[in-house]
Design an enzyme around this catalytic site. Structure first.
Site, PDB file in Angstrom:
ATOM      1  N   SER A 240       6.312   7.712   2.043  1.00  0.00           N
ATOM      2  CA  SER A 240       6.388   6.486   2.787  1.00  0.00           C
ATOM      3  C   SER A 240       5.715   5.278   2.114  1.00  0.00           C
ATOM      4  O   SER A 240       6.023   4.145   2.472  1.00  0.00           O
ATOM      5  CB  SER A 240       5.757   6.690   4.159  1.00  0.00           C
ATOM      6  OG  SER A 240       4.367   6.896   4.047  1.00  0.00           O
TER       7      SER A 240
ATOM      8  N   SER B 176       3.377  11.331   0.960  1.00  0.00           N
ATOM      9  CA  SER B 176       3.697   9.894   1.005  1.00  0.00           C
ATOM     10  C   SER B 176       3.004   9.021  -0.028  1.00  0.00           C
ATOM     11  O   SER B 176       3.330   7.847  -0.152  1.00  0.00           O
ATOM     12  CB  SER B 176       3.380   9.336   2.390  1.00  0.00           C
ATOM     13  OG  SER B 176       4.422   9.611   3.281  1.00  0.00           O
TER      14      SER B 176
ATOM     15  N   LYS C  39      -1.108  -1.015   1.847  1.00  0.00           N
ATOM     16  CA  LYS C  39      -0.036  -0.477   2.685  1.00  0.00           C
ATOM     17  C   LYS C  39      -0.192  -1.020   4.100  1.00  0.00           C
ATOM     18  O   LYS C  39      -1.320  -1.031   4.633  1.00  0.00           O
ATOM     19  CB  LYS C  39      -0.113   1.053   2.676  1.00  0.00           C
ATOM     20  CG  LYS C  39       1.038   1.745   3.389  1.00  0.00           C
ATOM     21  CD  LYS C  39       0.898   3.272   3.321  1.00  0.00           C
ATOM     22  CE  LYS C  39       2.122   3.976   3.864  1.00  0.00           C
ATOM     23  NZ  LYS C  39       2.013   5.455   3.769  1.00  0.00           N
TER      24      LYS C  39
END
Lengths: 486, 95
Positions: free
Chosen positions: A158, A182, A78
């Site tokens: 997210s 997330s 990420k």
């Protein structure tokens, strides 16, 4: 014949050790897959040369019999984890061109375990969002489509790029971060496993901060065993994060015994909400039945402050975000928009650099922390956070883990729910309470919606009992036997 | 609580984010909606409840008050939009 990108992490690990294929072949297959899924926009930066160089080292180690726990396994990272010398954006314009001169502890742990990086995955800007629509680099598309409908769907957020990359078979696993859901919500939307460990289990050092009292790193993988393998490599005490807990990391794979007889599974009555999607309710009932069939004992529990979790979160998280994001001022890194005075330079830089959702949350956070409102909002929310944590403490006196749905619906289309921030926030209604209480939780793909999209079930455990959560999740996974693919 | 334009202007100023005058009305509605949503917390009796400071029961660790790194000005400045020598450069603040 399975292709190399269809392997689970455990299979790939065992195949490399058995010399069925080389780390180079495994890395090349994934580098090609990253290229192939470009239309999904799952990556902000691809790092193929780096992946192939690390694969060459992995092959040398394998040849010498010196392989490490995740030797040669290709991952997506990420783009919230700082990676030395590699562009790190947090999907924000304000971090334009930022190449950290240091490596986050979690990624350093993964490289030390032999894993390799395919690239930096797209996300909601500063991890603020549930759809991946707020990225400065554009939205991510889920590899899934509804039956008979070709509209692009969100991967959740997210950690949307991470989830899409793993679901689309472009990475064996990915790192995510979870502040209010997330990791777990995108895992549910994309039909994969996502785990948020206990607060303090993984170091936050070198992860771009959103809400420091809630942020935790965790794995997104295609099955529970892979989550166990990857969490084992990510976790561990780090003196550079004062909230990192100095407690041994068990062998999580060993916890997957398949035996959950006699465990008590709490079913919180407050999670059964008015107007709940009947598909979600049925899946939850099914999950309960699966665990009962495996010898566990479902018990009704009460978490009385559940309905206050989201409003508490939407004070605490923006308050912390407004403090954390004060550092983006155009002086030390990233974007600078000139101004006549220092203050004007700050204001211009932050106006140009932050997207709408980030601006909204920074402003809410600024307000609830401002003189005259601090007690009414921020302190009140911190008190209710105490009550929410106490609810869980009480519940864990009568149960060993808690089963809930992960999200209130399947994935929605790109652009939906964008007009009403609160409708978007409701995505996290089932995941936020465990975040506020710092507890470990996992989402396991458990079924399909009527229109053919993945739905997840969510297990919450006692603090630092990731092993127990993984053990139950593994049984749930076997019972659900989720084989659908995008 | 409904925020008016002046309140939003003040918050934007505190947050050091320039907000165009024509955006203030829209933001006032958005932020007021969020505040209305969070204000349901007022229903909860929190008398005598300690505000949470740490979600995990732990005492913060101590360390020796010692210098453990340094002399890395080049690394610190490598991402600066504007630097001069071993310093960050900003618009002039003192006349």
């Amino acid at each position: 014949m399975t292709t190399l990108t269809d392997l689970s992490m455990a299979e790939a690990r065992d195949g490399l050790r058995a010399r069925k294929y080389s780390a180079k072949e495994l890395a090349e297959a994934h580098v090609a897959a990253v290229e192939r899924i470009k239309p999904l926009n799952a990556f902000i930066t691809a790092t193929p040369e780096r992946a192939l160089a690390a694969a060459a080292e992995a092959d040398r180690r394998l040849a010498r019999g010196e392989e490490r726990a995740m030797e040669g396994l290709p991952l997506a990272i990420k783009d919230l984890f700082c990676t030395e010398g590699v562009l790190t954006t947090a999907a924000s314009h304000i971090l334009d061109g930022f190449k950290p001169p240091y490596e986050s502890t979690v990624t350093a742990n993964l490289w030390r375990a032999g894993a390799l990086m395919l690239g930096k995955a797209n996300l909601d800007e500063f991890a603020m969002g549930s759809s991946n629509m707020t990225s400065h680099y554009g939205p991510v598309e889920s590899p899934w489509r509804r039956k008979g409908d070709n509209r692009a769907l969100v991967p959740g957020g997210s950690s949307g790029g991470s989830a899409a990359a793993v679901a689309a078979r472009a990475a064996l696993g990915a790192t995510g971060t979870d502040t209010g859901g997330s990791i777990r919500q995108p895992a549910a939307f994309c039909g994969i496993v996502g785990m948020k460990p206990t607060y303090g289990r993984c170091s936050r050092w070198g992860i771009v901060a959103f809400a420091s009292s809630l942020d935790q790193a965790g794995p997104l993988t295609r099955n529970v065993r892979d989550a166990a393998i990857m969490l084992g490599a990510m976790a561990g005490h780090d003196p550079k994060d004062s909230t990192s807990v100095d407690t041994p990391v068990p062998d999580y794979e060993m916890a997957l015994t398949g035996d959950i007889r006699g465990l008590r599974i709490g079913i919180p009555r407050e999670y059964r909400m008015d107007g709940m999607n009947p598909e979600i309710e049925r899946l939850w009932e099914q999950g309960k039945a699966w665990l009962r069939d495996a010898g566990a004992e479902p018990v009704d529990i009460s978490l009385p402050h559940t309905k206050y979790a989201l409003p508490t979160y939407y004070i605490v998280a923006p308050a912390e975000a407004s403090s954390n994001l004060a550092r983006y001022d155009g002086v030390r890194y990233g974007l600078r928009v000139p101004g006549r005075t220092l203050d004007e330079m700050y204001e211009n830089t932050r106006a140009a650099g932050f997207g709408k959702e980030v601006r909204r949350r920074v402003m809410i956070g600024t307000y609830v922390l401002s003189a005259g409102y601090y007690d009414a909002y921020y302190n009140k929310a911190r008190q209710i956070r105490t009550l929410i944590a106490r609810d869980f403490d009480r519940a864990f006196k009568v149960c060993d883990a808690i089963l809930t749905p992960t999200a209130p619906s399947a994935a929605f289309a790109l652009g939906e729910k964008m007009d009403d921030p609160i409708a978007m926030y409701l995505n996290d209604v089932f995941t936020v309470p465990a975040s506020l209480a710092g507890l470990p939780a996992i989402s396991v793909p458990a079924g399909l919606s009527g229109d053919g999209l993945p739905l997840g079930l969510h297990l919450i455990g006692r603090a630092f009992d990731e092993a127990g959560v993984l053990k139950i999740a593994h049984v749930l996974e076997r019972a659900a036997d989720f084989r659908a693919r995008p | 609580m409904a925020l008016d334009k002046a309140a939003v202007r003040k918050i934007a100023r505190l947050a050091r984010i320039r907000v165009a005058e024509e955006e203030l009305d829209g933001l006032a509605v958005e932020l007021s909606n969020i505040l209305t949503f969070v204000e349901q917390l007022g229903e909860v009796d929190t008398a005598g409840v300690e505000p949470m400071t740490s979600v995990v029961a732990m005492t913060l660790p101590r360390r020796a008050d010692a210098v453990t790194d340094g002399n890395t000005a080049d690394k610190v400045l490598v991402n600066a939009p504007e630097g001069t020598g071993n310093f960050f450069a900003v618009p002039k603040v003192v006349e």
